[in-house]
Design a protein around this motif. Structure first.
Motif, PDB file in Angstrom:
ATOM      1  N   GLY A   1      -6.713  -5.813  -8.013  1.00 35.25           N
ATOM      2  CA  GLY A   1      -5.870  -5.206  -9.039  1.00 35.25           C
ATOM      3  C   GLY A   1      -4.922  -4.171  -8.474  1.00 35.25           C
ATOM      4  O   GLY A   1      -4.739  -4.077  -7.259  1.00 35.25           O
ATOM      5  N   PRO A   2      -4.308  -3.376  -9.362  1.00 37.17           N
ATOM      6  CA  PRO A   2      -3.340  -2.362  -8.909  1.00 37.17           C
ATOM      7  C   PRO A   2      -4.002  -1.348  -7.975  1.00 37.17           C
ATOM      8  O   PRO A   2      -5.145  -0.948  -8.178  1.00 37.17           O
ATOM      9  CB  PRO A   2      -2.899  -1.682 -10.199  1.00 37.17           C
ATOM     10  N   LEU A   3      -3.272  -0.958  -6.947  1.00 38.27           N
ATOM     11  CA  LEU A   3      -3.803  -0.022  -5.953  1.00 38.27           C
ATOM     12  C   LEU A   3      -2.958   1.240  -5.891  1.00 38.27           C
ATOM     13  O   LEU A   3      -1.741   1.193  -6.067  1.00 38.27           O
ATOM     14  CB  LEU A   3      -3.818  -0.679  -4.570  1.00 38.27           C
ATOM     15  N   ASP A   4      -3.622   2.368  -5.583  1.00 34.81           N
ATOM     16  CA  ASP A   4      -2.877   3.596  -5.345  1.00 34.81           C
ATOM     17  C   ASP A   4      -2.162   3.466  -3.993  1.00 34.81           C
ATOM     18  O   ASP A   4      -2.498   2.596  -3.194  1.00 34.81           O
ATOM     19  CB  ASP A   4      -3.805   4.817  -5.391  1.00 34.81           C
ATOM     20  N   PRO A   5      -1.167   4.316  -3.726  1.00 33.56           N
ATOM     21  CA  PRO A   5      -0.363   4.163  -2.508  1.00 33.56           C
ATOM     22  C   PRO A   5      -1.172   4.132  -1.201  1.00 33.56           C
ATOM     23  O   PRO A   5      -0.861   3.355  -0.306  1.00 33.56           O
ATOM     24  CB  PRO A   5       0.572   5.372  -2.543  1.00 33.56           C
ATOM     25  N   ALA A   6      -2.209   4.949  -1.083  1.00 40.99           N
ATOM     26  CA  ALA A   6      -3.001   4.969   0.155  1.00 40.99           C
ATOM     27  C   ALA A   6      -3.711   3.634   0.370  1.00 40.99           C
ATOM     28  O   ALA A   6      -3.744   3.106   1.484  1.00 40.99           O
ATOM     29  CB  ALA A   6      -4.009   6.108   0.116  1.00 40.99           C
ATOM     30  N   ARG A   7      -4.274   3.096  -0.664  1.00 41.22           N
ATOM     31  CA  ARG A   7      -4.954   1.798  -0.539  1.00 41.22           C
ATOM     32  C   ARG A   7      -3.952   0.670  -0.363  1.00 41.22           C
ATOM     33  O   ARG A   7      -4.229  -0.307   0.316  1.00 41.22           O
ATOM     34  CB  ARG A   7      -5.848   1.556  -1.750  1.00 41.22           C
ATOM     35  N   ARG A   8      -2.813   0.784  -0.984  1.00 41.91           N
ATOM     36  CA  ARG A   8      -1.752  -0.211  -0.816  1.00 41.91           C
ATOM     37  C   ARG A   8      -1.352  -0.269   0.661  1.00 41.91           C
ATOM     38  O   ARG A   8      -1.172  -1.336   1.224  1.00 41.91           O
ATOM     39  CB  ARG A   8      -0.556   0.145  -1.689  1.00 41.91           C
ATOM     40  N   ASP A   9      -1.217   0.901   1.307  1.00 39.59           N
ATOM     41  CA  ASP A   9      -0.883   0.945   2.735  1.00 39.59           C
ATOM     42  C   ASP A   9      -1.945   0.244   3.570  1.00 39.59           C
ATOM     43  O   ASP A   9      -1.619  -0.486   4.512  1.00 39.59           O
ATOM     44  CB  ASP A   9      -0.719   2.391   3.214  1.00 39.59           C
ATOM     45  N   SER A  10      -3.213   0.444   3.221  1.00 36.07           N
ATOM     46  CA  SER A  10      -4.296  -0.211   3.958  1.00 36.07           C
ATOM     47  C   SER A  10      -4.238  -1.721   3.796  1.00 36.07           C
ATOM     48  O   SER A  10      -4.430  -2.471   4.761  1.00 36.07           O
ATOM     49  CB  SER A  10      -5.661   0.298   3.480  1.00 36.07           C
ATOM     50  N   LEU A  11      -3.968  -2.180   2.591  1.00 33.61           N
ATOM     51  CA  LEU A  11      -3.855  -3.615   2.348  1.00 33.61           C
ATOM     52  C   LEU A  11      -2.655  -4.196   3.097  1.00 33.61           C
ATOM     53  O   LEU A  11      -2.748  -5.259   3.711  1.00 33.61           O
ATOM     54  CB  LEU A  11      -3.752  -3.910   0.851  1.00 33.61           C
ATOM     55  N   ASP A  12      -1.544  -3.481   3.076  1.00 38.71           N
ATOM     56  CA  ASP A  12      -0.348  -3.941   3.795  1.00 38.71           C
ATOM     57  C   ASP A  12      -0.615  -4.003   5.299  1.00 38.71           C
ATOM     58  O   ASP A  12      -0.179  -4.935   5.974  1.00 38.71           O
ATOM     59  CB  ASP A  12       0.844  -3.030   3.506  1.00 38.71           C
ATOM     60  N   GLU A  13      -1.346  -3.026   5.818  1.00 34.26           N
ATOM     61  CA  GLU A  13      -1.698  -3.026   7.241  1.00 34.26           C
ATOM     62  C   GLU A  13      -2.616  -4.204   7.564  1.00 34.26           C
ATOM     63  O   GLU A  13      -2.464  -4.866   8.594  1.00 34.26           O
ATOM     64  CB  GLU A  13      -2.376  -1.711   7.622  1.00 34.26           C
ATOM     65  N   PHE A  14      -3.550  -4.477   6.673  1.00 34.88           N
ATOM     66  CA  PHE A  14      -4.448  -5.623   6.867  1.00 34.88           C
ATOM     67  C   PHE A  14      -3.651  -6.921   6.902  1.00 34.88           C
ATOM     68  O   PHE A  14      -3.865  -7.776   7.753  1.00 34.88           O
ATOM     69  CB  PHE A  14      -5.503  -5.653   5.758  1.00 34.88           C
ATOM     70  N   ARG A  15      -2.703  -7.056   5.978  1.00 34.74           N
ATOM     71  CA  ARG A  15      -1.836  -8.242   5.969  1.00 34.74           C
ATOM     72  C   ARG A  15      -1.097  -8.374   7.296  1.00 34.74           C
ATOM     73  O   ARG A  15      -0.992  -9.448   7.853  1.00 34.74           O
ATOM     74  CB  ARG A  15      -0.790  -8.127   4.865  1.00 34.74           C
ATOM     75  N   GLU A  16      -0.552  -7.257   7.763  1.00 32.32           N
ATOM     76  CA  GLU A  16       0.228  -7.283   8.998  1.00 32.32           C
ATOM     77  C   GLU A  16      -0.624  -7.684  10.201  1.00 32.32           C
ATOM     78  O   GLU A  16      -0.209  -8.488  11.028  1.00 32.32           O
ATOM     79  CB  GLU A  16       0.859  -5.906   9.236  1.00 32.32           C
ATOM     80  N   ILE A  17      -1.835  -7.170  10.288  1.00 31.48           N
ATOM     81  CA  ILE A  17      -2.668  -7.471  11.452  1.00 31.48           C
ATOM     82  C   ILE A  17      -3.118  -8.936  11.468  1.00 31.48           C
ATOM     83  O   ILE A  17      -3.327  -9.510  12.531  1.00 31.48           O
ATOM     84  CB  ILE A  17      -3.873  -6.502  11.559  1.00 31.48           C
ATOM     85  N   THR A  18      -3.195  -9.552  10.306  1.00 36.74           N
ATOM     86  CA  THR A  18      -3.594 -10.962  10.289  1.00 36.74           C
ATOM     87  C   THR A  18      -2.521 -11.858  10.896  1.00 36.74           C
ATOM     88  O   THR A  18      -2.802 -13.006  11.244  1.00 36.74           O
ATOM     89  CB  THR A  18      -3.901 -11.446   8.857  1.00 36.74           C
ATOM     90  N   ARG A  19      -1.332 -11.362  11.070  1.00 41.96           N
ATOM     91  CA  ARG A  19      -0.285 -12.151  11.715  1.00 41.96           C
ATOM     92  C   ARG A  19      -0.612 -12.430  13.183  1.00 41.96           C
ATOM     93  O   ARG A  19      -0.025 -13.306  13.798  1.00 41.96           O
ATOM     94  CB  ARG A  19       1.073 -11.444  11.607  1.00 41.96           C
ATOM     95  N   TYR A  20      -1.541 -11.668  13.724  1.00 43.12           N
ATOM     96  CA  TYR A  20      -1.914 -11.830  15.133  1.00 43.12           C
ATOM     97  C   TYR A  20      -3.113 -12.730  15.329  1.00 43.12           C
ATOM     98  O   TYR A  20      -3.634 -12.839  16.428  1.00 43.12           O
ATOM     99  CB  TYR A  20      -2.159 -10.456  15.779  1.00 43.12           C
ATOM    100  N   LEU A  21      -3.573 -13.392  14.277  1.00 47.46           N
ATOM    101  CA  LEU A  21      -4.683 -14.319  14.400  1.00 47.46           C
ATOM    102  C   LEU A  21      -4.307 -15.508  15.257  1.00 47.46           C
ATOM    103  O   LEU A  21      -3.217 -15.960  15.275  1.00 47.46           O
ATOM    104  CB  LEU A  21      -5.122 -14.822  13.020  1.00 47.46           C
TER     105      LEU A  21
END
Length: 92
Positions: free
Chosen positions: A72-92
């Motif tokens: 669901g909706p995330l606060d900015p700090a958690r949104r940043d963590s999710l975005d970082e997780f998305r970015e790191i999966t590009r290196y799989l």
């Protein structure tokens, strides 16, 4: 009954997998016709690359749709963590 689980990205992923299947069929044909090991190795690299790209696209699609829907909706700090997780999966 479970609903079909599809995303807009699935047709592109299917296209990548069909390409991988074509490369694999070509590899088998090359072996059957006595092509050089170098040629076969290059074709196998194409198979691996196509499958790898399909896997990356599927994971990114899952993160973009399923995971966000789940949490669901995330606060900015958690949104940043999710975005970082998305970015790191590009290196799989």
């Amino acid at each position: 009954m479970k609903q079909p689980h599809t995303h807009q990205t699935h047709p592109a992923i299917i296209k990548r997998l069909r390409r991988a299947g074509g490369h694999l069929s070509s590899t088998i044909d090359m072996l059957e016709h006595g092509r050089t090991c170098l040629d076969v190795a290059q074709q196998l690299q194409a198979v691996e690359k196509a499958v790898q790209q399909a896997k990356k696209a599927l994971i990114q699609s899952h993160l973009d749709h399923c995971l966000e829907d789940l949490v669901g909706p995330l606060d900015p700090a958690r949104r940043d963590s999710l975005d970082e997780f998305r970015e790191i999966t590009r290196y799989l």
